[in-house]
Design an enzyme around this catalytic site. Structure first.
Site, PDB file in Angstrom:
ATOM      1  N   LYS A   1       3.933  -5.712   3.803  1.00 44.90           N
ATOM      2  CA  LYS A   1       2.932  -5.339   4.803  1.00 44.90           C
ATOM      3  C   LYS A   1       1.960  -6.502   5.012  1.00 44.90           C
ATOM      4  O   LYS A   1       1.461  -7.092   4.051  1.00 44.90           O
ATOM      5  CB  LYS A   1       2.175  -4.079   4.361  1.00 44.90           C
TER       6      LYS A   1
ATOM      7  N   HIS B   1       0.644  -0.236  -0.302  1.00 42.48           N
ATOM      8  CA  HIS B   1       1.850  -0.350   0.503  1.00 42.48           C
ATOM      9  C   HIS B   1       2.787  -1.396  -0.100  1.00 42.48           C
ATOM     10  O   HIS B   1       2.412  -2.123  -1.017  1.00 42.48           O
ATOM     11  CB  HIS B   1       1.514  -0.751   1.942  1.00 42.48           C
TER      12      HIS B   1
END
Length: 267
Positions: free
Chosen positions: A155, A151
């Site tokens: 995140k 990600h």
């Protein structure tokens, strides 16, 4: 007589996901964006690209909404669930990094209103869960299972909620508890891999929306199931589908498998 539009509120409306959800709601038939709340809000502010207000009071948003979608930061989920339950407003939770106490709060709120919670609202990911469970059921313990996810650099939780969902699907296929077989990090001299272990690997960098691979590896072959998110709108669209569902069902705790009528583990 025309059917009344479904009023949708957004918690965390100024974040990336909150704004993506707002755009989908505004463009959808039969929905109206009631407003939102956000820590970055101030009196008179509007959700970008809309005329909907950014409100300072969650209770006020819940009162004017039929269903509220929560993509805020972890840590407030229990409070949001309790507030929604108090007024009977349906709640869709997409916040990841939830704790056991958060899930207990969602269970409790589900006694008073409809709660849909998912680590990922993508149709493709939820189908990937079904495929992962089936593969784990068919393949024996001589096949190792690892889940790789990547990600964007912003995140805050790891492994991702989606990776953990995939791990749960794999564990369910094997008839084991994920907590007893999961390995979420490897470092140093750790010895041979235990039979039946389900491993996780986490990558963070750039602007990657979300990529997940489930790797089944034997001595002679590998099976790799993967999903890549091309844009954030797919999660927003799934959350809105979940919101429509939540507004039509009795009080209870629901998942995207319920929304999409995917019968995992039914065979």
């Amino acid at each position: 007589m025309a059917e009344q539009a479904l009023r949708v509120g957004i918690i965390g409306c100024m974040g990336r996901m909150g704004q993506a959800v707002a755009a989908v709601v505004v463009a959808a038939d039969g929905l109206v964006l009631a407003g939102g709340t956000d820590r970055a809000g101030n009196p008179g502010m509007k959700i970008p690209g809309t005329d909907a207000p950014v409100m300072m009071d969650l209770a006020g948003l819940l009162e004017i909404s039929d269903v509220v979608i929560d993509f805020s930061a972890p840590g407030s989920t229990a409070d949001h669930a309790e507030a929604a339950a108090a007024v009977g407003t349906a709640l869709v939770v997409g916040t990841t990094g939830l704790t056991a106490s958060d899930h207990a709060a969602l269970d409790a709120a589900g006694k008073s209103t409809a709660i849909v919670q998912a680590g990922n609202f993508s149709l493709g990911v939820n189908l990937l869960m079904a495929l992962t469970e089936e593969a784990a059921r068919v393949l024996g313990d001589d096949w190792d299972i690892d889940i790789l996810e990547m990600h964007h650099r912003h995140k805050v939780d790891a492994p991702s909620g989606t990776a953990l969902m995939l791990g749960e699907a794999a564990a369910k296929g094997r008839g084991v508890d994920l907590g007893t077989v999961a390995c979420k990090a490897r470092d140093g001299v750790i010895g041979e891999r235990p039979v039946g272990e389900i491993g996780f690997a986490t990558l963070r960098g750039g602007a990657v929306i979300g990529e997940h691979e489930v790797i089944f590896a034997s001595d002679s072959e590998r099976l790799i199931l993967s999903h890549k998110a091309e844009n954030r709108s797919l999660f927003a669209k799934g959350a809105v589908v979940a919101a429509r569902f939540a507004a039509t069902v009795p009080a209870g705790r629901y998942t995207m498998q319920d929304v999409l009528k995917l019968q995992l583990g039914s065979r």
